[in-house]
Structure formats: structure tokens, C-alpha cells
Design a protein around this motif. Sequence first.
Motif, PDB file in Angstrom:
ATOM      1  N   ASN A  46      94.739  22.186  58.206  1.00 22.19           N
ATOM      2  CA  ASN A  46      94.754  21.894  56.774  1.00 22.19           C
ATOM      3  C   ASN A  46      93.913  22.853  55.943  1.00 22.19           C
ATOM      4  O   ASN A  46      93.853  22.708  54.725  1.00 22.19           O
ATOM      5  CB  ASN A  46      94.310  20.450  56.523  1.00 22.19           C
ATOM      6  N   GLU A  47      93.241  23.809  56.587  1.00 21.84           N
ATOM      7  CA  GLU A  47      92.482  24.815  55.853  1.00 21.84           C
ATOM      8  C   GLU A  47      93.131  26.179  56.048  1.00 21.84           C
ATOM      9  O   GLU A  47      93.396  26.601  57.176  1.00 21.84           O
ATOM     10  CB  GLU A  47      91.026  24.847  56.319  1.00 21.84           C
ATOM     11  N   ALA A  48      93.375  26.870  54.941  1.00 22.67           N
ATOM     12  CA  ALA A  48      94.027  28.173  54.991  1.00 22.67           C
ATOM     13  C   ALA A  48      93.006  29.274  55.269  1.00 22.67           C
ATOM     14  O   ALA A  48      91.824  29.141  54.943  1.00 22.67           O
ATOM     15  CB  ALA A  48      94.745  28.450  53.678  1.00 22.67           C
ATOM     16  N   ILE A  49      93.488  30.361  55.875  1.00 21.09           N
ATOM     17  CA  ILE A  49      92.648  31.555  55.987  1.00 21.09           C
ATOM     18  C   ILE A  49      92.417  32.119  54.590  1.00 21.09           C
ATOM     19  O   ILE A  49      91.313  32.492  54.221  1.00 21.09           O
ATOM     20  CB  ILE A  49      93.314  32.611  56.885  1.00 21.09           C
ATOM     21  N   GLY A  50      93.481  32.172  53.810  1.00 23.76           N
ATOM     22  CA  GLY A  50      93.397  32.585  52.411  1.00 23.76           C
ATOM     23  C   GLY A  50      93.685  31.397  51.515  1.00 23.76           C
ATOM     24  O   GLY A  50      92.834  30.542  51.295  1.00 23.76           O
ATOM     25  N   THR A  51      94.927  31.324  51.030  1.00 23.12           N
ATOM     26  CA  THR A  51      95.359  30.217  50.173  1.00 23.12           C
ATOM     27  C   THR A  51      96.771  29.807  50.567  1.00 23.12           C
ATOM     28  O   THR A  51      97.630  30.663  50.792  1.00 23.12           O
ATOM     29  CB  THR A  51      95.351  30.641  48.691  1.00 23.12           C
ATOM     30  N   PHE A  52      97.002  28.508  50.642  1.00 25.82           N
ATOM     31  CA  PHE A  52      98.350  28.019  50.891  1.00 25.82           C
ATOM     32  C   PHE A  52      99.169  28.117  49.606  1.00 25.82           C
ATOM     33  O   PHE A  52      98.719  27.701  48.533  1.00 25.82           O
ATOM     34  CB  PHE A  52      98.345  26.563  51.350  1.00 25.82           C
TER      35      PHE A  52
END
Length: 493
Positions: free
Chosen positions: A250-256
Motif C-alpha cells: 500500500n506504499e508506493a516507491i514514488g506515487t500511485f
Amino acid sequence: MSDGSIVLADFDTCSVQDVVTQNNYLLGDIAEGDTPTSLYGVDYSNIYTIDLIAQEMRPLGALSFIGTSGAYLNSLVRESEGTLLAVSGDSTGSLYRIDVQNLTATLLGATGYASAGDLTFYEGELFLSATGGGLVRVDIENPSSSELIGSMNAGGFADIFGVVTVIQGDPCAGDVNYEMIATGGRDTRVVDVTTGATSALCSNLFSGRSIFGAAEVTVATLCQLNLELNAVSPVCSGETLTVESTVDPNEAIGTFTYEWYEVGSSQVLSTQPNFTATFDRTTVLECVVTDADRVAPYQTARAEITVEVTPSPVIDAIEDVVAVDTFTLPNITGIAIPDNMVFTTEALGEGTVYRPGEQITIADFSSFPVRLYMYAENELGCSAQESFELMIYSAEDVTDLGKFLIDAPAFFTPNGDGYHDLWSVDFQENVLLYEVSIYDRFGKLLKRLNPNNLNWDGKYNGVDMPSNEYWFSIYYRYQERQLEYRGHFTLKR
């Protein structure tokens, strides 16, 4: 492990945690499974699956060999989903590709190096822990071209059964370093893949137990994006619904970023995590979530969901009614409505019930106008409601009853197009019509209609009359009273 258990090793802290305790199966090697919580295992020619959540091992069955009569397999690595590679422990060091679903092992060729117990992929190349502590680079396309890199035996490091590749850094961000780890007896050492030389890592890591094999978790397992859309119940047409999305992790490396489509269309319907819309038909939605900073090719996940839509009832509207003394309720028509629909004096089917064909009199209500409702609801709770206002006058209070009892159109268009070609008189059933006379604006009689034919085609002596205003006089009988109704209408060409 030598006691049949499977452990999770942390090389940063040189500690282990039992995942599957001792069992009845002693495996030669293990490999990454097709899900993050599963492994595969091999024991000679038998394949096993290991559920890390349930902490249990289950045999899948014995392999059928293609290209050879059989082999002793003691090394294993996952090549792709449902496909494993294995090398035999005999002197030929034969390389096999295993189809897990069909339980077949196809001979690819001989490497010439007997397996000591493990295979690992390192930066796209396949390496084998060979007998005698040798590190071998395996050529999958041409196994006979496999080559010995060097010996991993050094400083008393022996009984090397396992090799495994570990990842340092964030593999999903693409910022990673790889290390190859060799396992010998109870110790682990870092391997130089260019020479085979090893350096100390963790000593006596597995007190009382020896390592038989190891399995790494690959980027494909760690970094796969998974997208789920919440299940939705069937909805009524015209109903607003929200479809929610859940991304794992649920956590993006960048942005979802999100894009919602109707399947079969390229039009983006929404760029929000959840999609809210009013649905009037069954619709298949697709959601695409992207993390552009994630390592390729694991940047995107897709999911589809079908929103089932049940048609809501549609009730044909009834215009407000003005009547004299009585009014007969008409039939209720529409789409997807029950056969036994009724009129009620309150909304949502409440109040006094009146049925189509029933006559309402001026005595039924203390005052007028009144509003009557039509309400329909299907088994899913989809509903519709229409209403109309009913005004009933007493004949004694009306000076010109004709406009309530007789329907004389305000215009007609006798141009032969099939619409309003005739001026036609209609009347309530309790009216007795005697005669209808039509005049021009100068009072000249143009046509006299009898009760058997109350239509005028706009002609006088076979000649079309021009567009203009025309007058009528209707003689009729109502409640024992002889009455006349006068008015005018327009002829349009």
C-alpha cells in the motif's frame, strides 16, 4: 535443514527463525514458490510445495522424465511461474526444466558438474554449487558449455551444499546490490562470483543442524504490484455506486496514479483511487494503478470488476386531471412494473388504495384537488414513483361543462403525414353527443358531424380549407340536461 525443518535466515544479525518445523520429508533443496508465501522442494524425483503461512509441506508427486529414464535431483531454482530448473547429483550434472503443473522434467543437457545441492540466479546468470565446493556458471541454452568459476572451499569451509543470492537495498526501487551467499555445514560465507573465493559472514548459524539447501526471494516476488477491487452487489439503474481499490503493497516507491476505464473503451473515466458513478446498465470497469518509480516491469497492476445493473421500474406519467362529478382511474402502464399496480393517496404505496378502472366521485374526498400516487418496487428494491393531481368539480358549480366533458383539439394539421391529420372530438362515457357543427370565422357552416363520425379532414366540398381559425358548436346531453359547448381551433398547413 538436515532435520527436515525450514528456517528464515537474517544475515544482517546472523540469526534464524524456524518457519516449518521438523517433518517427515527431508528435502535436497528448496526454491522460491509462485507466491510470496510459498516454496517448492525437491527430493530425488519428487516435488513438494511448502506453505509458509500454514507451516506445512505437501507432496505434489513424482516427476516423469523426458529425454532420460530418471535422475537424482538435489538442486532446484525457480525459472518462471510454474517452471523450475534442477541439476542432477550424478557425474553428468544433467540440467532439467520442470513443469510443475504437469510434473514433467525435460532434459536440457549435461553440464558435466555434479550438483552438491543448490542453484541460484545472480544478475540474470545461473550458478550451481557443484560437488567438491566448486562454483559453476550454467549455460541454460547449451549446458555442455557450463564452466567452473573456482572453488568455494577456503579456511575450513566445506560441505558446501547451498548457494543463494540476496539483495541489499530496496529492490523495488531498482537501487540494489546483489550478494551470493554459500552455505556449508553450519556456516555461511559471501561468494566472489568472479573467482569462487569466499569471505566470512555468519559462523555456526545453525547450531546442531546442517544446511542442505537455500532459496532466495526474487524481485518478482518482492516487487509485484497487486490490485484488488471491492466486490459490489447488483445495483438499480440510476443508482450511484463507489468501487474501491486496494493496492498491495500500500506504499508506493514514488506515487500511485490511477486510471479507470470501461472495458473496451480508451476514455479515462477517473484518476482517483476510488470510482464513483451513476450506472444505468451493466458495466465492466478496469482500474490501472501505476508506480512509475518502481523497478520494471512491476510498475503497473490491473483489475476488472463487473457492476451488475438491474433495470428500475419505469412508470408512464399521467397528466393532471380535471373532471366533473366522477373520474374513472386509467390503467397504469410502464416498463418492468408489476401487473397489480394501484393508486394510493400517499407516497411509497401508503394510504388509501384505488385500483385502475375504479371510479372516484366528488364525495370520496372532503376537498379537491387531491394527489394520487403510483409506486413500483422490484425484488432488489429498485423503485419508481409517479403522481398526478386530480380535480373534480360538481356539475352544479360549473357554468361551461363542455370543456371538462368533451375533448376538442386546439389544432390539427391535415397535411397527410399521419400526425394530427383529422380534427376529432372525444368525450366522456356519460355524455350523449348529438351533433357537432364547424364554421369559418364568418359563421358559414362548413361541416356537420354526427356521433358515428366525429372527424373533419379540413375540406369543404372536397376543397382544402386554408390555414385559419375555425369555430365549433357541440350539442350534447349530460345528467338529463341539454347543453351546448362552443369553442374554436386552428387549422395549420
